[in-house]
Design an enzyme around this catalytic site. Sequence first.
Site, PDB file in Angstrom:
ATOM      1  N   ASP A  39       0.863  -1.186   0.000  1.00 23.03           N
ATOM      2  CA  ASP A  39       0.000   0.000   0.000  1.00 23.03           C
ATOM      3  C   ASP A  39       0.902   1.239   0.000  1.00 23.03           C
ATOM      4  OD1 ASP A  39      -3.194   0.454   1.386  1.00 23.03           O
ATOM      5  OD2 ASP A  39      -1.845   2.143   1.007  1.00 23.03           O
ATOM      6  N   GLY A  43      -4.631   5.055   2.536  1.00 25.00           N
ATOM      7  CA  GLY A  43      -4.641   4.061   3.608  1.00 25.00           C
ATOM      8  C   GLY A  43      -3.907   4.542   4.853  1.00 25.00           C
ATOM      9  N   TYR A 103     -14.030   6.162 -13.393  1.00 27.06           N
ATOM     10  CA  TYR A 103     -13.749   5.164 -12.355  1.00 27.06           C
ATOM     11  C   TYR A 103     -14.316   3.802 -12.760  1.00 27.06           C
ATOM     12  CZ  TYR A 103     -14.476   2.457  -8.114  1.00 27.06           C
ATOM     13  OH  TYR A 103     -14.508   1.434  -7.202  1.00 27.06           O
ATOM     14  N   PHE A 116     -21.577  -3.109  -4.293  1.00 22.28           N
ATOM     15  CA  PHE A 116     -22.506  -1.989  -4.221  1.00 22.28           C
ATOM     16  C   PHE A 116     -21.969  -1.085  -3.092  1.00 22.28           C
ATOM     17  CE2 PHE A 116     -25.742  -2.732  -7.529  1.00 22.28           C
ATOM     18  CZ  PHE A 116     -25.044  -3.742  -8.162  1.00 22.28           C
ATOM     19  N   HIS A 126     -18.723   9.419   1.655  1.00 20.68           N
ATOM     20  CA  HIS A 126     -19.753   8.375   1.669  1.00 20.68           C
ATOM     21  C   HIS A 126     -20.840   8.668   2.696  1.00 20.68           C
ATOM     22  CE1 HIS A 126     -16.325   6.110  -0.189  1.00 20.68           C
ATOM     23  NE2 HIS A 126     -17.287   6.047  -1.084  1.00 20.68           N
ATOM     24  N   ARG A 186     -26.401  15.202  -7.141  1.00 17.43           N
ATOM     25  CA  ARG A 186     -24.976  15.055  -7.392  1.00 17.43           C
ATOM     26  C   ARG A 186     -24.815  14.428  -8.786  1.00 17.43           C
ATOM     27  NH1 ARG A 186     -21.506  11.239  -3.359  1.00 17.43           N
ATOM     28  NH2 ARG A 186     -22.542   9.654  -4.612  1.00 17.43           N
TER      29      ARG A 186
HETATM   30  N1  UDP Z   1     -25.279  11.452  -0.423  1.00 22.15           N
HETATM   31  C1  UDP Z   1     -25.939  12.582   0.057  1.00 22.15           C
HETATM   32  N2  UDP Z   1     -25.247  13.442   0.866  1.00 22.15           N
HETATM   33  C2  UDP Z   1     -23.950  13.231   1.234  1.00 22.15           C
HETATM   34  C3  UDP Z   1     -23.285  12.075   0.753  1.00 22.15           C
HETATM   35  C4  UDP Z   1     -23.985  11.200  -0.076  1.00 22.15           C
HETATM   36  O1  UDP Z   1     -27.110  12.818  -0.255  1.00 22.15           O
HETATM   37  O2  UDP Z   1     -23.379  14.074   1.951  1.00 22.15           O
HETATM   38  C5  UDP Z   1     -26.016  10.526  -1.306  1.00 22.15           C
HETATM   39  C6  UDP Z   1     -25.373  10.320  -2.671  1.00 22.15           C
HETATM   40  O3  UDP Z   1     -25.768  11.343  -3.569  1.00 22.15           O
HETATM   41  C7  UDP Z   1     -25.931   8.942  -3.067  1.00 22.15           C
HETATM   42  C8  UDP Z   1     -26.038   8.216  -1.707  1.00 22.15           C
HETATM   43  O4  UDP Z   1     -26.013   9.242  -0.703  1.00 22.15           O
HETATM   44  O5  UDP Z   1     -27.232   9.065  -3.606  1.00 22.15           O
HETATM   45  C9  UDP Z   1     -24.902   7.268  -1.451  1.00 22.15           C
HETATM   46  O6  UDP Z   1     -23.690   7.974  -1.728  1.00 22.15           O
HETATM   47  P1  UDP Z   1     -22.245   7.396  -1.441  1.00 22.15           P
HETATM   48  O7  UDP Z   1     -21.257   8.433  -1.872  1.00 22.15           O
HETATM   49  O8  UDP Z   1     -22.180   6.899  -0.042  1.00 22.15           O
HETATM   50  O9  UDP Z   1     -22.129   6.098  -2.368  1.00 22.15           O
HETATM   51  P2  UDP Z   1     -22.317   5.889  -3.953  1.00 22.15           P
HETATM   52  O10 UDP Z   1     -23.693   5.315  -4.118  1.00 22.15           O
HETATM   53  O11 UDP Z   1     -22.128   7.190  -4.641  1.00 22.15           O
HETATM   54  O12 UDP Z   1     -21.262   4.906  -4.256  1.00 22.15           O
END
Ligand code: UDP
Length: 327
Positions: A31, A36, A141, A169, A187, A280
């Site tokens: 790593d 990390g 990505y 997922f 996240h 987003r």
């Molecule tokens: N999300 C949100 N506010 C935040 C962070 C994430 O509304 O501050 C939403 C994001 O737009 C998505 C969901 O939460 O619809 C999960 O986002 P995350 O980034 O955790 O995972 P992804 O599905 O993008 O891999």
Amino acid sequence: MTILVTGGAGYIGSIITEQLVEGGADVVVYDNLYQGHRQAVHPKAKFIQGDLADVPSLKQLFNDHKIEAILHFASYTLVGESVEKPFMYVGDNVTNGLNLLKTAVEAGTKYFILSSTANLFDDPERIPISEKERIVPGSPYGESKFILERILYWLDKTKGFRYTALRYFNAAGASPERGEDHSPETHLIPVVLNVPLGKRDKITIFGNDYPTADGTCVRDYIHVLDLAQAHILALQALQAGGESRRFNLGNGRGFSIHEVIETARKITGHAIPTEFGPRRPGDPATLIASSEAIQSELGWKPKYPNLETIVGDAWRWFQKHPKGYEY
Ligand code: UDP
């Protein structure tokens, strides 16, 4: 025989390393500590700080250790960043993966598990999403993971190099000792828990006009320990002579952003204020995995499918480590 975990100081890689060494495996973690944390690496694993761009260092590693199998997590992982910096993803993620694969094949490594992604399915025709769904990478990505899957496909055909691609997922939760510590954190679950931890005032919900029951995005959150178990089963299947495979990997259940926040309120006892912001870019409304294939073929079954357990385990870890690995 040794297992190499690239990215084994990161969130998912460190927890899978923990599960492997606690099961008695001999593990080397490689790593560069870009994302990390050295402290996240289980003390029974051998740690090498190195970059996959550094081919001489990789060759040294394969000379020094007889690597039977590789679990490859080391990668740039942010969808949004990949849209801004495509060369980092379709460039570095792919080139670094190729360096690793070339060195591994030349050294006689037999098995490979790729940490792949649900971002292969930007525009699914059917929910839950099965392995038959057409692949439409949603970002540079996702494309970088798809290219690596294709390279693996050809290494299997031409060199008999056996692999399993696991398309995760939304990995979430924690083990008692290891959890999520990203900087910046993007996240949903850790961001939500930052409010009761006193690190943020509120949550911005990105979009409330999606075609879902409550208007917010629905995602399939899978406990990181269930994810770890899937890797171990996939590795055992390859070691037992199994064919190369690609599996979608989730809980099979979808939870909206509102449901995640409500669960976090219940668990933490904090009000967790929210506001609505714009969507987003790149977020599909609903992503839910069908994990039927991995369940029937590898006998995998999520042990922790409840959102309360996933959020609760993350919360316990954050309470113990409010500064992440900086303790
Ligand atoms: N999300 C949100 N506010 C935040 C962070 C994430 O509304 O501050 C939403 C994001 O737009 C998505 C969901 O939460 O619809 C999960 O986002 P995350 O980034 O955790 O995972 P992804 O599905 O993008 O891999």
